[in-house]
Design an enzyme around this catalytic site. Structure first.
Site, PDB file in Angstrom:
ATOM      1  N   GLY A 123       0.753  -1.229   0.088  1.00  7.92           N
ATOM      2  CA  GLY A 123       0.035  -0.015  -0.192  1.00  7.92           C
ATOM      3  C   GLY A 123       0.787   1.495   0.067  1.00  7.92           C
ATOM      4  CG  MET A 134      -2.854  -8.372  -6.057  1.00  6.44           C
ATOM      5  SD  MET A 134      -2.092  -7.434  -7.365  1.00  6.44           S
ATOM      6  CE  MET A 134      -0.736  -6.654  -6.686  1.00  6.44           C
ATOM      7  CG  ASN A 138       1.236   3.276  -5.830  1.00 10.70           C
ATOM      8  OD1 ASN A 138       1.553   4.370  -6.582  1.00 10.70           O
ATOM      9  ND2 ASN A 138       1.962   2.169  -6.123  1.00 10.70           N
ATOM     10  CG  ASN A 191      -5.569  -1.531 -11.957  1.00 12.57           C
ATOM     11  OD1 ASN A 191      -5.258  -1.479 -10.869  1.00 12.57           O
ATOM     12  ND2 ASN A 191      -5.033  -2.290 -12.807  1.00 12.57           N
ATOM     13  CG  HIS A 239      -0.670  -3.279 -15.239  1.00 11.20           C
ATOM     14  ND1 HIS A 239      -0.983  -4.565 -14.564  1.00 11.20           N
ATOM     15  CD2 HIS A 239       0.278  -3.571 -16.069  1.00 11.20           C
ATOM     16  CE1 HIS A 239      -0.246  -5.435 -15.013  1.00 11.20           C
ATOM     17  NE2 HIS A 239       0.425  -4.915 -16.025  1.00 11.20           N
TER      18      HIS A 239
HETATM   19  C1  GAR Z   1       2.102  -1.198  -7.718  1.00  9.98           C
HETATM   20  O1  GAR Z   1       3.375  -0.967  -8.332  1.00  9.98           O
HETATM   21  C2  GAR Z   1       0.953  -1.346  -8.807  1.00  9.98           C
HETATM   22  O2  GAR Z   1       1.110  -0.757 -10.131  1.00  9.98           O
HETATM   23  C3  GAR Z   1       0.960  -2.838  -9.038  1.00  9.98           C
HETATM   24  O3  GAR Z   1       1.325  -3.424  -7.594  1.00  9.98           O
HETATM   25  C4  GAR Z   1       2.065  -2.524  -6.872  1.00  9.98           C
HETATM   26  C5  GAR Z   1       1.590  -2.274  -5.721  1.00  9.98           C
HETATM   27  O4  GAR Z   1       2.437  -1.580  -4.727  1.00  9.98           O
HETATM   28  N1  GAR Z   1      -0.422  -3.386  -9.494  1.00  9.98           N
HETATM   29  C6  GAR Z   1      -0.454  -4.468 -10.208  1.00  9.98           C
HETATM   30  O5  GAR Z   1       0.330  -5.095 -10.367  1.00  9.98           O
HETATM   31  C7  GAR Z   1      -1.891  -4.735 -10.723  1.00  9.98           C
HETATM   32  N2  GAR Z   1      -1.999  -5.714 -11.891  1.00  9.98           N
HETATM   33  P1  GAR Z   1       2.090  -0.748  -3.415  1.00  9.98           P
HETATM   34  O6  GAR Z   1       1.328  -1.960  -2.680  1.00  9.98           O
HETATM   35  O7  GAR Z   1       3.417  -0.458  -2.819  1.00  9.98           O
HETATM   36  O8  GAR Z   1       1.141   0.469  -3.795  1.00  9.98           O
END
Ligand code: GAR
Length: 199
Positions: free
Chosen positions: A20, A93, A22, A110, A112
């Site tokens: 989390g 996810m 982001n 979302n 990616h």
């Molecule tokens: C992020 O890099 C996001 O782009 C990716 O998961 C990570 C979460 O990081 N999302 C995906 O892969 C979706 N298919 P975080 O929990 O540190 O924010």
């Protein structure tokens, strides 16, 4: 008496499954803004660090299970009560259920960690994406922000930006570069989407 709508704070809800970072970045960005606020963070993992991050920042943190999302409509009903202007998936996810998509059209986005349509789809998340990109000796990667539909990573792309990959890069260093891009751009894109909606 008319109510001035331009002062009304927009509501953002974040969904995340893991660390989390982001989500935290978006919460902090909007805590400094008068226009919008993250009002709740939802996670499908009880132990996800994102729930603690949200709690520490005084944002409502909610755990839900598969049944609450796909069968009992509990998540849908809470979202209907909140009536968010934007639902932001930041490292979430699971596939989003059709009923929620239908209820909030063009209000779910979302991020990616790759340049869609490349390296998207089932199983393509987090480090799996960066490992595949390094394995295939790609020269560049990037981030994509897109609307969410009923398939993984397939909705209309709203924003993309790239970063170069050098021969020294590993999945870990690429992940760092991608996270930096996400922290810089994702809150701004969310902000722009909210502004567009109020025009
Ligand atoms: C992020 O890099 C996001 O782009 C990716 O998961 C990570 C979460 O990081 N999302 C995906 O892969 C979706 N298919 P975080 O929990 O540190 O924010």
């Amino acid at each position: 008496m008319s109510i001035p709508t331009h002062n009304v704070q927009k509501k953002i809800v974040v969904f995340a499954s893991g660390s989390g970072t982001n989500a935290e970045n978006i919460i902090k960005y909007f805590q400094k803004s008068h226009d919008a606020r993250v009002v709740a963070v939802f996670s499908n993992k009880r132990s996800a660090k994102v729930l603690q991050r949200a709690h520490d920042l005084n944002v409502k943190a909610l755990y839900f299970d598969r049944d609450a999302l796909y069968n009992s409509y509990d998540v849908l009903h809470i979202l209907e009560d909140i009536n968010p202007d934007l639902i932001v998936l930041a490292g979430f996810m699971w596939i989003f259920p059709k009923d929620i998509l239908k209820r909030f059209p063009n209000r779910i986005v979302n991020i990616h960690p790759a340049l869609l349509p490349k390296y998207g789809g089932k199983g393509m998340y987090g480090m799996n994406v960066h490992e595949a990109i390094i394995r295939n000796k790609e020269k560049e990667s990037g981030i994509s922000v897109h609307y969410v539909n009923e398939n993984y990573d397939e909705g209309e792309v709203i924003f993309q930006t790239k970063t170069e990959i050098s021969e020294e890069d590993t999945p870990e260093t690429l992940a760092e570069k991608i996270h930096k891009l996400e922290y810089k751009h994702f809150p701004e894109i969310v902000q722009q989407l909210l502004q567009k909606k109020s025009q």
